[in-house]
Design an enzyme around this catalytic site. Sequence first.
Site, PDB file in Angstrom:
ATOM      1  N   ASP A 147      -1.511  -5.372   0.588  1.00 24.02           N
ATOM      2  CA  ASP A 147      -2.263  -4.442  -0.260  1.00 24.02           C
ATOM      3  C   ASP A 147      -3.687  -4.310   0.009  1.00 24.02           C
ATOM      4  O   ASP A 147      -4.214  -5.274   0.347  1.00 24.02           O
ATOM      5  CB  ASP A 147      -1.907  -4.643  -1.819  1.00 24.02           C
ATOM      6  CG  ASP A 147      -0.562  -4.367  -2.465  1.00 24.02           C
ATOM      7  OD1 ASP A 147       0.091  -3.507  -1.807  1.00 24.02           O
ATOM      8  OD2 ASP A 147      -0.169  -4.964  -3.230  1.00 24.02           O
ATOM      9  N   ASP A 182       2.847   2.589  -1.117  1.00 20.36           N
ATOM     10  CA  ASP A 182       2.714   2.821  -2.489  1.00 20.36           C
ATOM     11  C   ASP A 182       2.258   4.338  -3.006  1.00 20.36           C
ATOM     12  O   ASP A 182       2.703   4.923  -3.759  1.00 20.36           O
ATOM     13  CB  ASP A 182       1.988   1.948  -3.426  1.00 20.36           C
ATOM     14  CG  ASP A 182       2.286   0.484  -3.139  1.00 20.36           C
ATOM     15  OD1 ASP A 182       3.544   0.158  -2.901  1.00 20.36           O
ATOM     16  OD2 ASP A 182       1.685  -0.516  -3.167  1.00 20.36           O
TER      17      ASP A 182
END
Length: 201
Positions: A147, A182
């Site tokens: 991430d 995401d």
Amino acid sequence: MKIKYLSILAVVLLVADQALKIWVKTSFHLGEALVVIPDWFQLLFIENNGAAFGMQIESAGAFDWGKLLLSLFRIVLVGGLIYYTYRLARQKAPAGVLVGMVLIIAGALGNILDSAFYGLIFSASTPMQVAEFGGSYAPFMMGKVVDMFYFPLFQWEAHPAWLSFLFDARGYFFGPVFNLADAYISVAVVYMLLFQYKFFK
């Protein structure tokens, strides 16, 4: 919308997601941040085990069976979504619905690839060491998801407890760190709920 174009879109989205993750993984120390827009947007490298909202699934032994089951479930789910999208394309569903489904599929596949292969092809990322190709820090399906997008919009340390999921440990809103995959999924779901809900009735 032709299946060929949907396939090309899926590949482009997946390549963009993986290229960004690999660049971050091999350029940043774990926890390192690059300020893109002061007081608003940073690239902050963290990793998670792949469960939603960073939740952990307990394992009874050294091997993380919970993570494996979650990964297998996601693979089956993506297979179902691919088949469903193929059927929608054959039935001439609206282009917006098809693009939304491709975004969700590409996002899910992007995070599955991290879990499946990153542990095999990279050395471990640490606060002191940047990962390198050719190492191996975890077995197949046991890798961590990369991430990097962090938007600490403002600080509110006394925020209500029921809003805690929107804040990080330092009280910054919007706290979650996420990746391009995401973002694909979130944008697609919001778009289809707002503009394509009549189709799914």
